[in-house]
Enzyme design. Structure first.
Site, short mmCIF file in Angstrom:
data_model
loop_
_atom_site.label_atom_id
_atom_site.label_comp_id
_atom_site.label_asym_id
_atom_site.label_seq_id
_atom_site.Cartn_x
_atom_site.Cartn_y
_atom_site.Cartn_z
N ASP A 182 0.85 -1.10 -0.09
CA ASP A 182 0.09 -0.03 0.05
C ASP A 182 0.91 1.45 0.08
O ASP A 182 2.00 1.15 0.11
CB ASP A 182 -0.83 0.03 1.27
CG ASP A 182 0.11 0.05 2.57
OD1 ASP A 182 0.19 1.44 2.87
OD2 ASP A 182 0.28 -1.26 3.15
N ASP A 209 0.66 3.84 2.28
CA ASP A 209 0.28 4.39 3.76
C ASP A 209 -0.46 5.56 3.58
O ASP A 209 -1.32 5.67 2.34
CB ASP A 209 1.93 4.69 4.20
CG ASP A 209 1.86 4.88 5.65
OD1 ASP A 209 1.54 4.00 6.29
OD2 ASP A 209 2.26 5.90 6.14
#
Length: 291
Positions: free
Chosen positions: A210, A212
Site C-alpha cells: 500500500d 500508507d
C-alpha cells in the site's frame, strides 16, 4: 570456505516452496525463550535452509510481541549463516508501487519497548550498524526477485514503527517528506540489529502492499487491500526463495563486508569483569569471540 545454511524469516506461507526436501519442523529453545514458532528445516538443491514464521503459524503474534532475540538466536543455533527477511510494507514513494519489491539497505528505528540487543549489563558490546544489510545477500535477493517477475527497487530506507496501528496522516507525511524514508513496516527492527550482533549476514526484502496514509488515493490503509496484495506477491516471494541456493551456492566464503566478524572488536567488558551467567547465555550467538 564453509558450509552455507540459508535462513528465511517471513510469512507463514513462505515455506511452501517447491522442491523442499527432508522437511521437518524443529523446536528450538534458546536462552531468550522459544522463537515465534517451530522452524521448518530442509534442503533446496542440496543447500540446508530454515524457515521461521515471524508471527507464528496462523499469525498469533503482533509485531511488538514477536520474540526477536529468540528468533535470531534459534537460527544461529541451527547453523544458519545467511538470513533473508521478507516482510510487507507501506510505500512513501509513488515509484515504489503496491506489488513492487524493495531490497532495503537502511533503517530508521521508531520501535519502543522491544529488547534491542543480546548484550547488556555483565557483558557490554557495541557493533557497527552503519550498513545494516549485507550487499552480497542483497545481490542474491534482487536477482531472485527479478527472475521471479517482480519489479525490484535496489536500495531504500525502511522506517520501523512500533504499531500495531498504522500511521497517522501527520506521521506518514513527516516520515516521507522530512525524514526521507522510502517504506514503512513494523518488524525489521530490532531484527536487523540482532542479526548483526549474532554475526549473521542479513538482507531485507520489503514487499509493498500500500501507499500508507500520505497518498491521496485511497487515502487510508485498508487491511483487506494489504492482504490481497500480499497474497498476490506470495508466489513471487516463494520463487525468489527457490532461486537462492543456486545464486549463493552450497559453500560460503568469508563475508567480504565483515558481517560474520561484526563482534571482532565490539565487546568492551574485560573477561575478568564479565558476568558468568550473561556470558553463558551469549555463547549461543557470540561464542566465536567469547571462547
Amino acid at each position: 570456505m564453509s558450509a552455507r545454511m540459508i535462513g528465511v524469516i517471513g510469512g507463514s506461507g513462505l515455506y511452501e516452496v517447491e522442491g523442499l526436501e527432508n522437511a521437518a519442523w524443529t523446536h528450538v529453545e534458546t536462552p531468550w525463550g522459544a522463537p515465534s514458532d517451530e522452524i521448518l528445516t530442509g534442503q533446496l538443491d542440496g543447500v540446508p535452509i530454515a524457515f521461521l514464521p515471524r508471527h507464528g503459524r496462523g499469525h498469533p503474534l503482533d509485531p511488538g510481541s514477536v520474540p526477536y532475540r529468540a528468533n535470531i538466536a534459534a537460527l544461529k543455533m541451527l547453523g544458519v549463516t545467511d538470513v533473508f527477511s521478507v516482510s510487507a510494507v507501506g510505500s512513501f514513494r509513488e515509484a515504489m508501487a503496491p506489488g513492487d519489491f524493495v531490497v532495503v539497505d537502511q533503517f530508521i528505528d521508531r520501535t519502543k519497548g522491544r529488547a534491542p540487543s543480546f548484550f547488556g549489563p555483565g557483558c557490554v558490546a557495541h557493533v557497527s550498524l552503519a550498513h545494516p544489510t549485507c550487499p552480497r545477500l542483497s545481490d542474491a535477493a534482487e536477482a531472485g526477485a527479478s527472475a521471479a517477475g517482480a519489479t525490484v527497487h535496489r536500495g531504500g530506507t525502511y522506517l520501523a514503527m512500533e504499531g500495531p496501528q498504522f500511521s497517522t496522516l501527520a506521521e506518514s507525511r513527516m516520515y516521507r517528506e522530512s525524514w526521507g524514508a522510502d517504506v514503512i513496516g513494523m518488524t525489521n527492527m530490532p531484527e536487523a540489529r540482532l542479526a548483526r550482533e549474532a554475526e549473521l549476514c542479513y538482507a531485507s526484502v520489503a514487499m509493498v502492499t500500500d501507499y500508507d496514509s500520505w497518498h491521496p488515493d485511497p487515502g487510508e490503509v485498508e487491511v483487506t487491500e494489504i492482504l490481497a496484495t500480499a497474497a498476490a506477491n506470495a508466489d513471487k516471494a516463494r520463487a525468489m526463495v527457490r532461486a537462492l541456493p543456486e545464486l549463493l551456492g552450497a559453500q560460503r566464503a568469508a563475508c567480504p563486508h565483515g558481517c560474520d566478524h561484526a563482534l571482532e572488536h565490539a565487546i568492551l567488558t574485560v573477561p575478568s569483569a564479565r558476568d558468568a551467567q550473561a556470558v553463558e547465555r551469549l555463547r549461543t550467538v557470540a561464542g566465536r569471540v567469547l571462547d
